[in-house]
Design a protein around this motif. Structure first.
Motif, PDB file in Angstrom:
ATOM      1  N   ILE A  71       0.841  -1.208   0.000  1.00 35.08           N
ATOM      2  CA  ILE A  71       0.000   0.000   0.000  1.00 35.08           C
ATOM      3  C   ILE A  71       0.871   1.251   0.000  1.00 35.08           C
ATOM      4  N   LYS A  72       1.906   1.265   0.848  1.00 37.77           N
ATOM      5  CA  LYS A  72       2.791   2.435   0.912  1.00 37.77           C
ATOM      6  C   LYS A  72       3.524   2.644  -0.418  1.00 37.77           C
ATOM      7  N   GLU A  73       3.981   1.551  -1.002  1.00 38.80           N
ATOM      8  CA  GLU A  73       4.774   1.649  -2.236  1.00 38.80           C
ATOM      9  C   GLU A  73       3.917   2.050  -3.434  1.00 38.80           C
ATOM     10  N   ARG A  74       2.739   1.442  -3.557  1.00 37.19           N
ATOM     11  CA  ARG A  74       1.930   1.641  -4.757  1.00 37.19           C
ATOM     12  C   ARG A  74       0.960   2.827  -4.647  1.00 37.19           C
ATOM     13  N   LEU A  75       0.429   3.064  -3.448  1.00 36.78           N
ATOM     14  CA  LEU A  75      -0.600   4.105  -3.287  1.00 36.78           C
ATOM     15  C   LEU A  75      -0.078   5.374  -2.630  1.00 36.78           C
ATOM     16  N   ASN A  76       0.975   5.238  -1.862  1.00 38.71           N
ATOM     17  CA  ASN A  76       1.591   6.383  -1.172  1.00 38.71           C
ATOM     18  C   ASN A  76       0.550   7.208  -0.395  1.00 38.71           C
ATOM     19  N   PRO A  77      -0.176   6.568   0.537  1.00 35.55           N
ATOM     20  CA  PRO A  77      -1.188   7.323   1.306  1.00 35.55           C
ATOM     21  C   PRO A  77      -0.535   8.168   2.383  1.00 35.55           C
ATOM     22  N   ASP A  78      -1.269   9.131   2.890  1.00 34.41           N
ATOM     23  CA  ASP A  78      -0.714   9.914   3.997  1.00 34.41           C
ATOM     24  C   ASP A  78      -0.812   9.113   5.290  1.00 34.41           C
ATOM     25  N   ARG A  79      -0.230   9.625   6.341  1.00 37.88           N
ATOM     26  CA  ARG A  79      -0.144   8.879   7.601  1.00 37.88           C
ATOM     27  C   ARG A  79      -1.520   8.621   8.208  1.00 37.88           C
ATOM     28  N   THR A  80      -2.457   9.546   8.008  1.00 38.88           N
ATOM     29  CA  THR A  80      -3.794   9.384   8.587  1.00 38.88           C
ATOM     30  C   THR A  80      -4.498   8.183   7.968  1.00 38.88           C
ATOM     31  N   ILE A  81      -4.473   8.120   6.628  1.00 35.27           N
ATOM     32  CA  ILE A  81      -5.134   7.002   5.936  1.00 35.27           C
ATOM     33  C   ILE A  81      -4.456   5.688   6.279  1.00 35.27           C
ATOM     34  N   MET A  82      -3.107   5.722   6.335  1.00 34.26           N
ATOM     35  CA  MET A  82      -2.386   4.498   6.669  1.00 34.26           C
ATOM     36  C   MET A  82      -2.706   4.048   8.088  1.00 34.26           C
ATOM     37  N   GLY A  83      -2.880   4.993   8.990  1.00 35.58           N
ATOM     38  CA  GLY A  83      -3.241   4.634  10.362  1.00 35.58           C
ATOM     39  C   GLY A  83      -4.615   3.991  10.430  1.00 35.58           C
ATOM     40  N   ILE A  84      -5.557   4.498   9.640  1.00 31.57           N
ATOM     41  CA  ILE A  84      -6.905   3.918   9.616  1.00 31.57           C
ATOM     42  C   ILE A  84      -6.862   2.501   9.050  1.00 31.57           C
ATOM     43  N   ILE A  85      -6.046   2.305   8.009  1.00 30.71           N
ATOM     44  CA  ILE A  85      -5.927   0.973   7.411  1.00 30.71           C
ATOM     45  C   ILE A  85      -5.349  -0.018   8.424  1.00 30.71           C
ATOM     46  N   TRP A  86      -4.340   0.432   9.195  1.00 29.32           N
ATOM     47  CA  TRP A  86      -3.782  -0.451  10.214  1.00 29.32           C
ATOM     48  C   TRP A  86      -4.826  -0.803  11.272  1.00 29.32           C
ATOM     49  N   LYS A  87      -5.668   0.136  11.648  1.00 25.86           N
ATOM     50  CA  LYS A  87      -6.741  -0.161  12.608  1.00 25.86           C
ATOM     51  C   LYS A  87      -7.723  -1.174  12.027  1.00 25.86           C
ATOM     52  N   PHE A  88      -7.941  -1.056  10.711  1.00 30.05           N
ATOM     53  CA  PHE A  88      -8.800  -2.032  10.041  1.00 30.05           C
ATOM     54  C   PHE A  88      -8.176  -3.425  10.098  1.00 30.05           C
ATOM     55  N   PHE A  89      -6.851  -3.496   9.903  1.00 28.48           N
ATOM     56  CA  PHE A  89      -6.150  -4.789   9.991  1.00 28.48           C
ATOM     57  C   PHE A  89      -6.259  -5.380  11.404  1.00 28.48           C
ATOM     58  N   ARG A  90      -6.121  -4.527  12.393  1.00 31.24           N
ATOM     59  CA  ARG A  90      -6.045  -4.988  13.785  1.00 31.24           C
ATOM     60  C   ARG A  90      -7.399  -5.006  14.477  1.00 31.24           C
ATOM     61  N   ALA A  91      -8.464  -4.916  13.711  1.00 29.70           N
ATOM     62  CA  ALA A  91      -9.804  -4.790  14.313  1.00 29.70           C
ATOM     63  C   ALA A  91     -10.168  -5.973  15.195  1.00 29.70           C
ATOM     64  N   GLY A  92      -9.647  -7.151  14.914  1.00 33.92           N
ATOM     65  CA  GLY A  92      -9.955  -8.327  15.708  1.00 33.92           C
ATOM     66  C   GLY A  92     -11.275  -8.971  15.303  1.00 33.92           C
ATOM     67  N   TYR A  93     -11.603 -10.044  15.992  1.00 35.91           N
ATOM     68  CA  TYR A  93     -12.804 -10.797  15.657  1.00 35.91           C
ATOM     69  C   TYR A  93     -13.297 -11.548  16.888  1.00 35.91           C
ATOM     70  N   MET A  94     -14.529 -11.979  16.806  1.00 37.50           N
ATOM     71  CA  MET A  94     -15.136 -12.727  17.919  1.00 37.50           C
ATOM     72  C   MET A  94     -15.138 -14.209  17.578  1.00 37.50           C
ATOM     73  N   GLU A  95     -14.696 -15.004  18.536  1.00 39.96           N
ATOM     74  CA  GLU A  95     -14.727 -16.451  18.367  1.00 39.96           C
ATOM     75  C   GLU A  95     -15.244 -17.074  19.656  1.00 39.96           C
ATOM     76  N   GLU A  96     -16.432 -17.697  19.559  1.00 39.64           N
ATOM     77  CA  GLU A  96     -17.074 -18.315  20.725  1.00 39.64           C
ATOM     78  C   GLU A  96     -17.209 -17.295  21.858  1.00 39.64           C
ATOM     79  N   SER A  97     -17.747 -16.135  21.493  1.00 40.26           N
ATOM     80  CA  SER A  97     -18.004 -15.039  22.450  1.00 40.26           C
ATOM     81  C   SER A  97     -16.730 -14.466  23.064  1.00 40.26           C
ATOM     82  N   THR A  98     -15.583 -14.753  22.445  1.00 42.01           N
ATOM     83  CA  THR A  98     -14.316 -14.242  22.953  1.00 42.01           C
ATOM     84  C   THR A  98     -13.665 -13.357  21.887  1.00 42.01           C
TER      85      THR A  98
END
Length: 239
Positions: A71-98
């Motif tokens: 993403i950084k190499e091909r799209l060259n986003p600013d730090r704000t957009i990149m930070g939002i994308i990282w939050k999207f990656f790290r959003a987590g998930y629920m498994e058996e109510s955990t």
């Protein structure tokens, strides 16, 4: 709110991604559905082998760091957009109510996931392009050596037949009316025999027979054989 933010991010990065994406990648793209991929496959002519691959658990196994680097190499986003994308990656998930943190992969079914997954495979698409350039420049067909050998043999036999000289018969002598000792040729001249100068009539017939047999064999052989490789490539993504 999360989905609204993903829609906004998608609208921001999709135009630039479309400039980067490979023309033979289909699925989750405007006017490039899986049906368009099938149309491209139908256009392939002279296919001997077809290899179909499926990446099992693709969305769940995307390396987030590699994805971020692309993403950084091909799209060259600013730090704000990149930070939002990282939050999207790290959003987590629920498994058996955990709740569990995401350390690998992107959420399947997310609005951003399809476009990011296509971007992740763009280097692979470019690698396939390099293979196409490498192999498609080589000759695909070469003359069949067996065909050339039979063709050459026919030529040699034909030349041998043409060079066979016809020799005169031994003159047949008889006594003339003028008395003993006078001889003349029967027929008034030296007739020609049917035998060749280098062989008998049977040998000439054998040469002709060989020529006929070789010509029959030649008609059964391909004049060219496939020795090269031409690569066609299509990639598509679905649910």
């Amino acid at each position: 709110m999360d989905k609204l933010l993903q829609v906004i991010l998608k609208d921001l990065i999709e135009p630039k991604c479309e400039e980067i994406f490979h023309p033979m990648s289909f699925g989750f793209r405007p006017k490039r559905s899986v049906h368009h991929a099938l149309i491209e496959v139908q256009r392939m002519i002279g296919i001997t082998w077809m290899i179909e691959g499926d990446i099992k658990g693709y969305f769940d196994n995307i390396d987030q760091q590699i994805m971020a680097d692309i993403i950084k190499e091909r799209l060259n986003p600013d730090r704000t957009i990149m930070g939002i994308i990282w939050k999207f990656f790290r959003a987590g998930y629920m498994e058996e109510s955990t709740f569990k943190h995401s350390i690998i992969g992107v959420p399947q079914g997310g609005i951003l996931s399809p476009i990011l997954s296509n971007l992740y495979l763009t280097p692979f698409d470019e690698f396939m392009d390099s293979l196409k350039i490498k192999y498609n420049q080589m000759p695909i067909y070469n003359r069949n050596p067996e065909y050339r050998w039979v063709e050459s043999t026919i030529g040699n036999l034909s030349n041998k037949l043409k060079l066979t000289k016809v020799s005169p018969c031994k003159p047949s002598l008889r006594k003339g009316r003028g008395g003993a000792g006078k001889k003349r040729l029967r027929g008034g001249g030296p007739p020609m025999s049917r035998t060749g100068g280098g062989g008998s009539l049977e040998e000439i017939t054998a040469i002709k027979k060989q020529i006929v047999e070789k010509k029959k064999l030649l008609r059964t052989l391909p004049s060219a054989i496939r020795t090269g490789v031409k690569i066609h490539y299509v990639r598509y993504a679905d649910e």
